[in-house]
Design a protein around this motif. Structure first.
Motif: not given
Ligand SMILES: Nc1ncnc2c1ncn2[C@@H]1O[C@H](COP(=O)(O)OP(=O)(O)O)[C@@H](O)[C@H]1O
Ligand SMILES: [Mg+2]
Lengths: 479, 267
Positions: B115-120, A437-443
């Motif tokens: 689930t949101q994290f895993l799917r992303a 996951i990109s840093e922006d998305d993670a934030k």
């Protein structure tokens, strides 16, 4: 403004819209039948009342309020410095857009329709609307009420119509919770108010569908002064939702609404707001509720945009066993100050309240929680809990918590306050980015997680919208 | 090891921890690591506490708090069939290239639905959208294989999970993401006997001729379940001894101290 100018303005606006990165930073041509002068005089106040064909008592009320407005000093609670920079002389206090009341979508002028379509109102309506009160400029132009609501005896209309068609109820309750003498901005609103919603729910009636209204500001230096009044009669229940987006302008706009809620014995009112004013708007709202015996009032309040927001939804717990709740989030980015909080007044025994305030700051944004818990003498066994969580997204931003407590009763009274301040943690981001996951998305995910206790209280569509807005805010400053 | 394909080549790697709040505060942790990881092989890395095992994993994955001062990490590029440096890539870019690291201490994210994290994560790694329906299906079968409580999926990422549940979550992600190289940092710590067996079985199901594993552990018990092809012993930020699976037994009987001493004498 004549038609030709209006067309010109329109094409120019369209072009500048393309350049805007602010998602809702578009605006349509300003088509006004009447445009008041900048600044405020007693004559303008009288004129507003005259154009609206109001009863004499309302005209008198406005004029009296105008006098109070002139006399009242600026409030000394809140962002005083920000307030003092408002130039009252440069604001338009009343505008009436083209057309009048509309019931069907087809009748709405194309310009206005475009605006609404950009805001996604038609879909929202299909999904769960009980009725739409859409405020374009200062006047309500589009309004539909579902038939079953009418059958229940629920009144849901704009405030101007309510004054015409239900003047007895309006006269009985209007301004009883927030009198013009309350503060300078309440006085101003009382003098020049226009639009807003009126809801009355008869006894033992549960309005299962949330009622909602969209508000917009669409003209330069235009003040919006909606006036909302909601009354739930004994053992009834309603959820009102208000969502706002505003175009981006370079000059300052003032938004100063007054919202009064009256929850009779055993009734419940939930009032949800998401405000996304563009960051030149001064958003100064007076919101207050009274909850009688065993009644329940919940303010759910999200503030994303604006230049300065000052908003402290209040609940006066006046009957035994009444409950008040304020759940809020505030986001302050560059040049923004969110000064928000809550006021709960325990004025009866066995009353309970809870406040959860979440704030996000970024790019030097400033957020302040300012809250008051007051417990009057003899309000025995009153319980209150306050929780303030602040998440700072960088080291430039600031977050302040100012909890005030005035406790006059000790017997069985418990007031708790808890505050946390945190930063977006690098190890948290590393964990998430290590999973692709990109840093922006993670934030964005960390932030959405942080405000989740708020978003879960919203209907699905609003929760999704809010998460997306915050995601956009994140990207906006990064790119 | 002549006809084996190199997947990851760590050469003379020196790295330091840089305090993000005070850039002048630096601690040297890795002092010239040499390590070659081959396709289809299981490499065990063992070493005393504080020897730099977790740091090595974090540096391979690209943790922003560590700075490489010397040496290189090169990774096999499938398109070009060449070894290419990955030290300039961000963590999520490394993940997309098929590098996975399970954390000794997985973090939790309040309010973020698992689930949101895993799917992303899955969508990013695969580079395409996955419908909720397909995702659920895949999730369900992987969770059943790991004998995980389905209720965990109603919660927030690792929030309030027990140590064992967190480790299972890590293996769940490993099995969903199907990386080319999996670095498992003390996946066995905090697991009871049954959980260790289930987690090991989960890992073994992923073993094939393509995928490489780096198993970081203190204990023989994990390596009894997952037989390593080679063993590398690390001390004070350096690989001091390498060998076959027999090293595990030697280590078990003599302890780290002896081996470290021996290596120092030899050099
Ligand atoms: N973030 C950090 N801050 C300070 N010291 C660190 C940090 N990360 C690692 N170290 C130090 O580096 C050394 C190696 O740590 P680590 O890689 O965690 O060892 P291992 O995983 O082998 O037990 C230890 O002395 C540890 O204290
Ligand atoms: Mg470690």
């Amino acid at each position: 403004m004549n038609d030709l100018e209006s067309t010109k303005a329109k094409s120019k606006d369209k072009a500048s819209f393309e350049k805007e990165d602010y998602k809702y930073g578009f605006h349509d041509a300003e088509q006004f039948i009447f445009k008041a002068e900048r600044g405020l005089t007693e004559e303008i106040v009288r004129n507003i009342s005259k154009i609206k064909n109001e009863p004499q008592w309302m005209t008198d009320f406005r004029v009296e309020s105008y006098r109070i407005f002139l006399e009242k000093p600026m409030p000394n609670w809140g962002d005083v410095k920000g307030l003092n920079s408002i130039d009252f002389e440069s604001i338009y206090y009343y505008l009436k857009p083209t057309g009048g009341q509309e019931r069907s979508w087809d009748d709405v002028p194309e310009d206005i329709k475009n605006t609404f379509e950009k805001l996604g109102i038609p879909e929202a309506e299909q999904k769960f609307l009980g009725g739409v009160t859409a405020q374009y400029e200062s006047e309500v132009v589009y309004h539909s009420i579902r038939e079953d609501l009418e059958k229940l005896g629920v009144i849901f209309t704009d405030m101007d119509t309510a004054l015409r068609e239900h003047s007895d109820i309006v006269k009985k309750y209007f301004s009883t919770i927030i009198p013009p003498s309350d503060n300078k901005f309440a006085a101003l609103n009382s003098a020049v108010w226009s639009g807003g919603s009126f809801i009355y729910v008869p006894p033992d009636t549960d309005v299962a569908i949330p009622l909602q209204a969209y508000f917009r500001i669409n003209a330069k230096n235009m003040g919006q002064f909606e006036r909302t009044l909601i009354i739930t009669d004994k053992n009834s229940k309603v959820h009102y939702i208000e969502g706002c987006t505003a175009p981006t302008y370079s000059t300052d706009s003032l938004h100063s609404a007054v919202v009064e809620l009256i929850a009779m014995e055993g009734s419940t009112i939930r009032y949800s707001t998401i405000q996304n004013w563009s960051n030149n708007v001064y958003n100064l709202v007076t919101k207050r509720a009274v909850a009688y015996e065993n009644a329940r009032v919940e303010w759910v309040d999200g503030n994303i945009g604006s230049k300065v927001t000052m908003k402290y939804p209040a609940v006066y717990l006046k009957g035994r066993g009444a409950h008040g709740e304020v759940l809020s989030i505030a986001y302050a980015g560059k040049g923004q100050h969110q000064d928000a909080g809550a006021k709960i007044v325990h004025a009866a025994p066995d009353t309970t309240s809870s406040i959860l305030s979440k704030s996000l700051t970024k790019d030097g944004g400033q957020s302040t929680y300012r809250g008051l818990i007051k417990v009057y003498k003899d309000s025995i066994n009153s319980k209150s809990s306050v929780k303030c969580d602040a998440l700072m997204l960088d080291n430039k931003s600031t977050s302040l918590t100012l909890p005030y407590m005035e406790i006059e009763e000790e017997r069985g009274v418990r007031v708790q306050h808890e505050a946390t301040v945190s930063k977006v943690d690098d190890d948290m981001l590393f964990f998430m980015t290590s999973r692709g996951i990109s840093e922006d998305d993670a934030k964005g995910m960390v932030i959405n997680g942080f405000i989740e206790p708020f978003t879960r209280e919203l209907p699905m569509e609003y929760a999704v919208e809010l998460n997306r807005l915050i995601q956009l805010e994140m990207q906006g400053a990064i790119g | 090891m002549t006809n084996e394909t190199l997947l990851l080549d760590i050469e003379n790697l020196h790295a330091q921890y840089v305090n993000p709040h005070n850039q002048n505060e630096k601690i040297n942790i890795l002092n010239g690591i040499n390590l070659k990881i081959y396709k289809g092989k299981k490499h065990a890395i063992m070493g005393p506490n504080g020897s730099g095992k977790s740091t090595l994993s974090s540096v391979i994955m690209g943790h922003p708090h560590y700075q490489i001062t010397q040496g290189d990490i090169r990774y096999y590029n499938q398109q070009t069939s060449k070894m290419e440096s990955i030290t300039g890539l961000l963590p999520h870019e490394r993940a997309k290239k098929g590098i996975f690291m399970s954390f000794q201490n997985p973090v939790s994210v309040p309010g973020l639905p698992v689930t949101q994290f895993l799917r992303a994560s899955l969508q990013n790694i695969r580079g395409k959208d996955i419908t909720v329906k397909d995702f659920r299906k895949e999730l369900k079968s992987n969770m059943e294989a790991l004998q995980m409580n389905p209720d965990l999926m109603k919660r927030y990422l690792n929030e309030g999970f027990s140590g064992g549940e967190k480790k299972r979550m890590e293996i769940l992600q490993l099995s969903l993401l199907q990386p080319r190289i999996a670095i498992l940092d003390e996946i066995d710590s905090g697991l009871d006997i049954d959980a260790l067996r289930q987690v090991s079985e989960g890992i073994n199901r992923l073993v094939d001729n393509e995928r490489a594993f780096i198993l970081i552990t203190h204990y023989k018990r994990l390596l009894d379940y997952i037989a390593p092809d080679s063993v590398h012993i690390i001390a004070e930020g350096k690989i001091i001894k390498e060998g076959g699976p027999e090293l595990v037994d030697i280590l078990e009987s003599t302890g780290y101290e002896e081996i470290v001493k021996e290596a120092k004498l030899a050099s």
